[in-house]
Design an enzyme around this catalytic site. Structure first.
Site, PDB file in Angstrom:
ATOM      1  N   THR A 265      18.242 106.622 -42.364  1.00 34.12           N
ATOM      2  CA  THR A 265      18.481 106.967 -40.965  1.00 34.12           C
ATOM      3  C   THR A 265      18.031 105.899 -39.968  1.00 34.12           C
ATOM      4  OG1 THR A 265      18.343 109.300 -41.490  1.00 34.12           O
ATOM      5  CG2 THR A 265      17.969 108.692 -39.191  1.00 34.12           C
TER       6      THR A 265
ATOM      7  N   ASN B  40      12.615 103.615 -43.533  1.00 36.79           N
ATOM      8  CA  ASN B  40      12.054 104.618 -42.621  1.00 36.79           C
ATOM      9  C   ASN B  40      10.533 104.506 -42.554  1.00 36.79           C
ATOM     10  OD1 ASN B  40      14.566 105.676 -42.025  1.00 36.79           O
ATOM     11  ND2 ASN B  40      14.408 107.353 -43.517  1.00 36.79           N
TER      12      ASN B  40
ATOM     13  N   ASP C  90      22.562 116.419 -41.732  1.00 41.17           N
ATOM     14  CA  ASP C  90      21.647 115.753 -42.669  1.00 41.17           C
ATOM     15  C   ASP C  90      20.576 116.723 -43.175  1.00 41.17           C
ATOM     16  OD1 ASP C  90      20.454 113.078 -43.716  1.00 41.17           O
ATOM     17  OD2 ASP C  90      18.783 114.027 -42.699  1.00 41.17           O
TER      18      ASP C  90
ATOM     19  N   HIS D 200      19.997 117.469 -47.259  1.00 41.39           N
ATOM     20  CA  HIS D 200      18.812 117.214 -48.088  1.00 41.39           C
ATOM     21  C   HIS D 200      18.397 118.469 -48.857  1.00 41.39           C
ATOM     22  CE1 HIS D 200      17.772 113.131 -47.092  1.00 41.39           C
ATOM     23  NE2 HIS D 200      18.003 113.372 -45.811  1.00 41.39           N
TER      24      HIS D 200
ATOM     25  N   ASP E 116      25.274 108.159 -39.512  1.00 41.64           N
ATOM     26  CA  ASP E 116      24.478 107.008 -39.931  1.00 41.64           C
ATOM     27  C   ASP E 116      24.625 106.709 -41.425  1.00 41.64           C
ATOM     28  OD1 ASP E 116      23.219 109.418 -40.433  1.00 41.64           O
ATOM     29  OD2 ASP E 116      21.200 108.673 -40.043  1.00 41.64           O
ATOM     30  N   HIS E 117      25.017 107.710 -42.209  1.00 41.72           N
ATOM     31  CA  HIS E 117      25.149 107.536 -43.665  1.00 41.72           C
ATOM     32  C   HIS E 117      25.739 108.814 -44.235  1.00 41.72           C
ATOM     33  CE1 HIS E 117      21.812 110.274 -43.782  1.00 41.72           C
ATOM     34  NE2 HIS E 117      21.166 109.492 -42.955  1.00 41.72           N
TER      35      HIS E 117
ATOM     36  N   HIS F 282      20.158 110.217 -49.616  1.00 36.72           N
ATOM     37  CA  HIS F 282      20.921 109.034 -49.196  1.00 36.72           C
ATOM     38  C   HIS F 282      19.942 107.886 -49.150  1.00 36.72           C
ATOM     39  CE1 HIS F 282      19.065 109.428 -45.216  1.00 36.72           C
ATOM     40  NE2 HIS F 282      19.188 110.731 -45.426  1.00 36.72           N
TER      41      HIS F 282
HETATM   42 ZN    ZN Z   1      20.190 110.059 -41.334  1.00 33.66          ZN
END
Ligand code: ZN
Length: 538
Positions: A194, A215, A313, A317, A360-361, A474
């Site tokens: 992220t 991160n 997101d 997760h 972002d991903h 991710h």
């Molecule tokens: Zn993210």
């Protein structure tokens, strides 16, 4: 779209198509008189025409009544050649044949151009980027209410490419249909996490150059630890868009974006325009605050705005990308986009704002049966947890000084090759300078010297445990399709209905500065990309 042949479209295909229509019309006018000529033996004409249409037919057609003629020779009746009349024939056989040859030629020309038109249309639809070539109609549309261009950059965290097809997403699809879309998604930078990605979008730089290489990480020189709550300028390199705007005397607003709270250069995170991150703020409130900026006097409306959402997101997760919970989250985010569109429409500025909707991903499912344990390497080399800066999906190891990085890589790879490391075939270990160059992940001391690339869906842990959970993750190699996210751009400076090939998110910085017509800082994007996707001005 250039595939539509309007009266003003000068594409050669359209010129040919219009020419063929004119020719057909002309031929039909020429043959019109015989149609109205009274002939009393339609059979002769029908017989001739039949023999032309089916040359192998040699059996004489029996004389029939007019009604039978129509029944048996529907082609003739369709072509209106068998008008019935009690009068005698007035044309010779030669004249009749000439008419039919003319008619046949007209049909052949019409069919040929029909095929030509279809072929060209199909070719245009399946060609490479840009799928719609720039033509006279591909220029930016003028603003109807706003005085200046505005870019609204929206991030849906972890919105994997393809989520938009999980269910009905009418609002997102409205932007796709009338905007420009990366047809197979936006490519994140490596590592597909992220903070590195949001800051690459904001700066146009790969993580090695903007400094947010993970991160969480430790600065090897100072020993200081970076976390997602670190707002000291020393961590955040490069020039993010909000700073570029401030440098040009333009207003920017940030409703959350990694790095936006950091005071850098002429950007001082102005009150009311720069929100400090607080994940508990309802999504609706974020949208409404941004909408309120459009109620300001024209010279106070920010030229660049960000808007960030943690979903989907958050759910990804917990349950992985294929759970019904994700579908629900996607529906919820589509409604949030709908709220934004509605608010912009009520203010009469929806068609004036350049909206860039992206993520972002992506996300991939993980399960604890897909694990690799560092303790399994003990026979070749002991890797204590103190050496490990991150385990998954990016394995990053910084041994203390005195150890040979190359020796560690060699010994780990020896263990992997032995077949005695559980799931060892799903891990590859490199010196960072030996990583594939396409990852751009070596040129910064913050990047630990030993990096492991993990196959998507697998995780590295220190030691065995009895946990058996499944979820999503991710951060993997950005070449994995599962790591892709969306890019949808809608507004006066984006073509409607255009599809472009996938591209890396470091290109977005230049897209924004191009729209705002300002000189950006040096970055890893290209000027040519921005020129290819942003419509030229009038
Ligand atoms: Zn993210």
């Amino acid at each position: 779209m250039d595939s539509i042949c309007t009266q003003t479209n000068l594409h050669p295909r359209c010129l040919l198509f219009r020419s063929s229509l004119l020719l057909l019309l002309y031929v039909l006018i020429i043959i019109q008189p015989p149609v109205t000529v009274k002939v009393d033996t339609p059979f002769e004409m029908g017989s001739d025409s039949f023999s032309i249409l089916t040359p192998k037919e040699t059996i004489p057609i029996p004389i029939s009544t007019e009604e039978e003629d129509e029944d048996h020779l529907p082609n003739s009746s369709l072509l209106s050649f068998t008008t019935h009349s009690p009068s005698k024939p007035v044309n010779s056989t030669v004249a009749i044949l000439a008419i039919f040859f003319t008619l046949s030629a007209a049909i052949a020309i019409a069919i040929a151009f029909g095929f030509f038109f279809f072929f060209c249309h199909y070719s245009a639809s399946s060609s490479a980027v840009p799928l719609n070539s720039t033509s006279s109609i591909d220029i930016s549309r003028s603003l109807s209410k706003l005085q200046n261009p505005v870019v609204l950059l929206i991030s849906l965290d972890g919105f994997r490419f393809g989520y938009q097809y999980k269910t009905n997403t009418p609002n997102i699809h409205r932007l796709i249909k009338n905007g420009t879309e990366a047809e197979l998604g936006l490519i994140p930078v490596f590592p597909t996490l992220t903070f590195p990605n949001h800051y690459s979008i904001a700066t146009g730089l790969y993580p090695a150059y903007h400094g947010i290489i993970n991160n969480y990480f430790t600065d090897p020189e100072t020993g200081d630890r970076f976390t997602m709550a670190s707002h000291e300028p020393k961590w955040w390199l490069g020039e993010p868009l909000w700073e570029t705007l401030a440098n040009h005397g333009l207003k920017a607003s940030t409703y959350f974006w990694p790095g936006s709270e950091v005071h850098k250069g002429s950007w001082d995170c102005p009150k009311g325009y720069c929100m400090f991150y607080n994940g508990s703020v309802p999504f609706e409130e974020r949208v409404d605050t941004v909408l309120n900026y459009f109620d300001l006097p024209s010279d106070e409306i920010p030229s660049f705005m960000t808007l960030y959402f943690e979903d989907p997101d958050h759910q990804g997760h917990q349950v992985g990308p294929d759970d019904p919970q994700i579908t629900e989250a996607v529906v919820a985010m589509d409604k949030i986009i709908g709220r934004l569109i509605k608010g912009l429409e009520e203010r009469g500025v929806f068609e004036d704002v350049n909206i860039i909707l992206l993520g972002d991903h992506g996300m991939v499912g993980t399960c604890d049966k897909k694990l690799i344990f560092l303790d399994d390497f003990a026979k070749w080399i002991v890797i204590p947890k103190e050496w490990v800066q991150s385990y998954s999906p990016l394995l990053a190891i910084r041994p203390p000084s005195g150890y040979s990085n190359k020796d560690i890589v060699d010994k780990m790879n020896e263990g992997l090759k032995s077949g005695n490391v559980n799931n060892g075939e799903y891990l590859r270990v490199f010196l960072k300078e030996d990583l594939p160059k396409r990852l751009h992940y070596w040129d910064n001391d913050r990047i630990p010297p030993v990096i492991g690339l993990i196959e998507e869906g697998y995780k590295v842990e220190q030691k065995r445990s009895k946990r058996q959970e499944c979820g999503g993750a991710h951060g993997y190699d950005n070449a994995f399709f599962s790591m892709r996210t969306i890019f949808i751009a809608h507004g006066p400076q984006f073509a409607r209905g255009r599809k472009v090939e996938s591209f890396e998110n470091v290109q977005i910085y230049n897209v924004v500065t191009k729209i705002l017509n300002i000189q950006g800082a040096e970055n890893n994007g290209t000027v040519s990309f921005a020129e290819s996707i942003v419509l030229p001005s009038h």
